[in-house]
Design an enzyme around this catalytic site. Structure first.
Site, PDB file in Angstrom:
ATOM      1  CE  LYS A  10     -35.020 -52.349  18.481  1.00 12.77           C
ATOM      2  NZ  LYS A  10     -35.683 -54.105  17.841  1.00 12.77           N
ATOM      3  NE  ARG A  40     -41.092 -51.902  14.866  1.00 15.62           N
ATOM      4  CZ  ARG A  40     -40.209 -52.008  16.531  1.00 15.62           C
ATOM      5  NH1 ARG A  40     -40.403 -51.344  17.357  1.00 15.62           N
ATOM      6  NH2 ARG A  40     -40.018 -53.461  16.744  1.00 15.62           N
ATOM      7  NE  ARG A  82     -36.668 -60.939  22.688  1.00 19.97           N
ATOM      8  CZ  ARG A  82     -36.986 -60.359  22.430  1.00 19.97           C
ATOM      9  NH1 ARG A  82     -36.100 -58.961  22.530  1.00 19.97           N
ATOM     10  NH2 ARG A  82     -37.812 -60.522  21.595  1.00 19.97           N
ATOM     11  NE  ARG A  97     -41.852 -59.135  22.606  1.00 21.58           N
ATOM     12  CZ  ARG A  97     -41.119 -58.636  22.014  1.00 21.58           C
ATOM     13  NH1 ARG A  97     -40.534 -57.558  22.639  1.00 21.58           N
ATOM     14  NH2 ARG A  97     -41.491 -57.928  20.837  1.00 21.58           N
ATOM     15  NE  ARG A 110     -41.029 -58.950  16.989  1.00 24.64           N
ATOM     16  CZ  ARG A 110     -40.622 -59.772  17.719  1.00 24.64           C
ATOM     17  NH1 ARG A 110     -40.804 -60.629  17.875  1.00 24.64           N
ATOM     18  NH2 ARG A 110     -39.495 -59.088  18.253  1.00 24.64           N
TER      19      ARG A 110
HETATM   20  P1  AMP Z   1     -40.646 -53.882  20.072  1.00 22.68           P
HETATM   21  O1  AMP Z   1     -40.919 -54.127  21.439  1.00 22.68           O
HETATM   22  O2  AMP Z   1     -40.346 -53.081  19.530  1.00 22.68           O
HETATM   23  O3  AMP Z   1     -40.609 -55.216  19.467  1.00 22.68           O
HETATM   24  O4  AMP Z   1     -42.493 -54.012  19.470  1.00 22.68           O
HETATM   25  C1  AMP Z   1     -43.413 -54.864  19.168  1.00 22.68           C
HETATM   26  C2  AMP Z   1     -43.961 -54.797  18.410  1.00 22.68           C
HETATM   27  O5  AMP Z   1     -44.891 -53.013  18.624  1.00 22.68           O
HETATM   28  C3  AMP Z   1     -43.943 -54.222  16.969  1.00 22.68           C
HETATM   29  O6  AMP Z   1     -43.858 -55.981  15.614  1.00 22.68           O
HETATM   30  C4  AMP Z   1     -44.761 -54.137  16.667  1.00 22.68           C
HETATM   31  O7  AMP Z   1     -46.249 -54.161  15.625  1.00 22.68           O
HETATM   32  C5  AMP Z   1     -45.298 -52.951  17.684  1.00 22.68           C
HETATM   33  N1  AMP Z   1     -44.414 -51.725  16.925  1.00 22.68           N
HETATM   34  C6  AMP Z   1     -43.854 -51.540  18.733  1.00 22.68           C
HETATM   35  N2  AMP Z   1     -43.199 -49.668  18.166  1.00 22.68           N
HETATM   36  C7  AMP Z   1     -43.778 -49.599  16.854  1.00 22.68           C
HETATM   37  C8  AMP Z   1     -43.537 -48.651  16.092  1.00 22.68           C
HETATM   38  N3  AMP Z   1     -42.445 -48.030  16.630  1.00 22.68           N
HETATM   39  N4  AMP Z   1     -44.150 -48.482  15.010  1.00 22.68           N
HETATM   40  C9  AMP Z   1     -45.010 -49.380  15.091  1.00 22.68           C
HETATM   41  N5  AMP Z   1     -45.290 -50.350  15.640  1.00 22.68           N
HETATM   42  C10 AMP Z   1     -44.685 -50.544  16.395  1.00 22.68           C
END
Ligand code: AMP
Length: 193
Positions: A13, A88, A127, A139, A150
């Protein structure tokens, strides 16, 4: 153009939305990036979500809805955006609908990157290794244990959005396991860019 890119962690993404963002000249709105920035800056919000993110859980819906509401009102998002990692959950999608409706805006398309779980674990491990080799910070949530949390969160909370957006006639699904260029090509065609 107002777009959402949907898919499990590691589906590509971030990579693809950065490319679409460049191509269309619209900002990439990544709630993950926004939350990581808040954690790094040590804000109240950052403190509230740090533990949740480190454990691979989801931040509260209202927290991300508030961040997104403020972000879509910024000048650079007026002509459109691509949302990456948001919504999400179904309540987030409903909240987004309400935010857009009050602004008399609508989504154009929701792009789904489909990939299977075993491929994801490989991708995320790679990654993390590549980031480490470039001397970049890895990360914290890119490790097998947190990744499995996740993925669980994705299956339970986020996967229902695929049907949700299909029902609204907005969904366009693409095989995310193809090369980055092929996926980009197909996404570009899907949005008619
Ligand atoms: P990402 O970078 O999109 O993988 O997001 C990393 C982490 O941020 C996720 O595992 C969640 O803990 C939090 N997070 C990001 N976007 C959301 C969202 N829309 N709703 C809830 N938690 C989020």
């Amino acid at each position: 153009m107002r777009l959402i890119i949907l898919g499990p962690p590691g589906a590509g993404k971030g990579t693809q939305s950065a490319r679409i963002s460049q191509r269309l000249g619209i900002p990439q709105l990544s709630t993950g990036d926004m939350l990581r920035a808040a954690v790094k800056a040590g804000t109240e919000l950052g403190k509230r979500v740090e533990g949740i993110m480190a454990a691979g859980g989801l931040a509260p819906d209202q927290v991300v809805l508030d961040i997104i509401a403020a972000r879509i009102d910024e000048a650079d998002a007026k002509a459109g955006f691509i949302m990456d990692g948001f919504p999400r959950t179904i309540p987030q999608a409903d909240g987004l609908d309400a935010l857009l409706a009050t602004r008399r805006l609508a989504l154009d398309k929701v792009l789904e990157l489909r990939v299977d779980e075993s491929a994801l674990i490989d991708r995320i491990t790679t990654r993390a290794k590549e980031a480490a080799a470039r001397g970049e910070p890895v990360r914290k949530d890119d490790n097998p244990e947190v990744l499995s949390r996740r993925l669980q969160a994705y299956v339970k909370e986020t996967a229902p959005l695929v049907e949700h957006f299909a029902g609204k006639g907005l969904l366009q699904s693409i095989d995310g396991l193809q090369s980055v260029e092929t996926v980009e090509d197909q996404l570009t065609k899907a949005i008619g860019a």
